[in-house]
Enzyme design. Sequence first.
Site, mmCIF file in Angstrom:
data_model
loop_
_atom_site.group_PDB
_atom_site.id
_atom_site.type_symbol
_atom_site.label_atom_id
_atom_site.label_comp_id
_atom_site.label_asym_id
_atom_site.label_seq_id
_atom_site.Cartn_x
_atom_site.Cartn_y
_atom_site.Cartn_z
ATOM 1 N N HIS A 195 1.531 4.819 -2.435
ATOM 2 C CA HIS A 195 1.237 5.713 -3.556
ATOM 3 C C HIS A 195 2.527 6.428 -3.939
ATOM 4 C CE1 HIS A 195 -3.118 5.208 -2.907
ATOM 5 N NE2 HIS A 195 -2.790 5.161 -1.620
ATOM 6 N N GLU A 220 -11.492 3.094 5.550
ATOM 7 C CA GLU A 220 -10.589 4.065 6.188
ATOM 8 C C GLU A 220 -11.462 5.174 6.761
ATOM 9 O OE1 GLU A 220 -6.908 7.096 5.040
ATOM 10 O OE2 GLU A 220 -8.266 6.403 3.476
ATOM 11 N N HIS A 243 0.871 -1.188 0.000
ATOM 12 C CA HIS A 243 0.000 0.000 0.000
ATOM 13 C C HIS A 243 0.900 1.227 0.000
ATOM 14 C CE1 HIS A 243 -3.864 2.005 1.786
ATOM 15 N NE2 HIS A 243 -3.213 2.829 0.974
ATOM 16 N N HIS A 289 -9.259 0.717 -1.850
ATOM 17 C CA HIS A 289 -9.339 1.369 -0.549
ATOM 18 C C HIS A 289 -10.760 1.218 -0.022
ATOM 19 C CE1 HIS A 289 -5.574 3.084 -1.720
ATOM 20 N NE2 HIS A 289 -5.539 3.996 -0.760
ATOM 21 N N ASP A 329 1.745 3.951 2.931
ATOM 22 C CA ASP A 329 0.728 4.770 2.275
ATOM 23 C C ASP A 329 1.363 5.922 1.502
ATOM 24 O OD1 ASP A 329 -1.785 5.570 1.498
ATOM 25 O OD2 ASP A 329 -2.494 6.122 3.481
ATOM 26 N N ASP A 330 1.524 7.075 2.126
ATOM 27 C CA ASP A 330 2.134 8.272 1.522
ATOM 28 C C ASP A 330 3.218 8.771 2.479
ATOM 29 O OD1 ASP A 330 0.154 8.987 -0.858
ATOM 30 O OD2 ASP A 330 -1.079 8.449 0.872
#
Length: 335
Positions: free
Chosen positions: A15, A196, A13, A193, A274-275
């Site tokens: 990005h 969340e 996961h 996704h 994630d980011d």
Amino acid sequence: MTIHATLPKAELHLHIEGTLEPELILELAARNNITLPHPTLAELRAQYEFTDLQSFLDLYYANMAVLITEADFADMTRAYLRRAQAAGVRHAEIMFDPQAHLGRGIPLTTAVGGIESALAGSEAEFGITTGLIAAFLRDETEESALAVLDELLAAEAPIIGIGLDSAEVGNPPSKFIRLFRRAREAGLRLVAHAGEEGDASYVSDALDLLGAERIDHGIRAIEDAALVKRLAADQVPLTVCPLSNVRLRAVDTLAAHPLPQMLSSGLNVCVNSDDPAYFGGYVEQNFASLVAEFGFGTDILERLAGNSIRSSFAADARKAELLAELDGWRAAQGS
């Protein structure tokens, strides 16, 4: 090197646009003669306090303006791979946002070509095998997503699957049934996704309506006992991102994160970043934070890493290789 960085793992996961560090943003802005609204490092860093998902997304999309050429996309991707190698990542399945770049006038060939040029040499240069996933923006129309998917397929873009990201609430899985059917017919893997911001029903619908093989986030599934039982029985992979959840206020504090409960419920969870440029931690820093907060021992770390490897779309031979490496790591911890 810390124990968390030596732990062999997959990152599922991630990005790639979320790995743009402020320093690289300013470097690319200068390269491409772009004037940013926050032109100094201090001013840019000051924007990284988020109140919710949307406040993050606003900055995330604004910073993409610096990605213009194939070289920009390649430099961003290679910077992540170099950092991932230091974090113990041995396989990475990387999402990118084709619609976000097309909306800025950047051709798909530029974005995909730049990212793929870095991924193509990743195993030789960094020891990391990779896969590329096209993530579609759920606040855009399904028609837009279908058009972009068709363009990717016509160009024989080197993607292994599709996903859904961006604003979850108000954009349920039911909005994208045709998109996922088209991708499935094309032989692509399916992730989404869900759970969340959105409640547990988003997870159920991603499985039932979209045929998602893997759920990104999924933390709110814990609110539905019947869904938890199903996820445990089917061992559906959930790619959890603890530091991201805290920074975006999906949970109030790391101490309040449901990951321990998810583990004790027998769910197939793994840890991801994630980011990471926006959320204060690459994957090994997520592991370190969990150990500090919950006292996880090597058995839990091994379980989380093993889950990540088994839940990946890597070839069986690569999975076996990485699981053997994980066995070696466990043995070394006992020495």
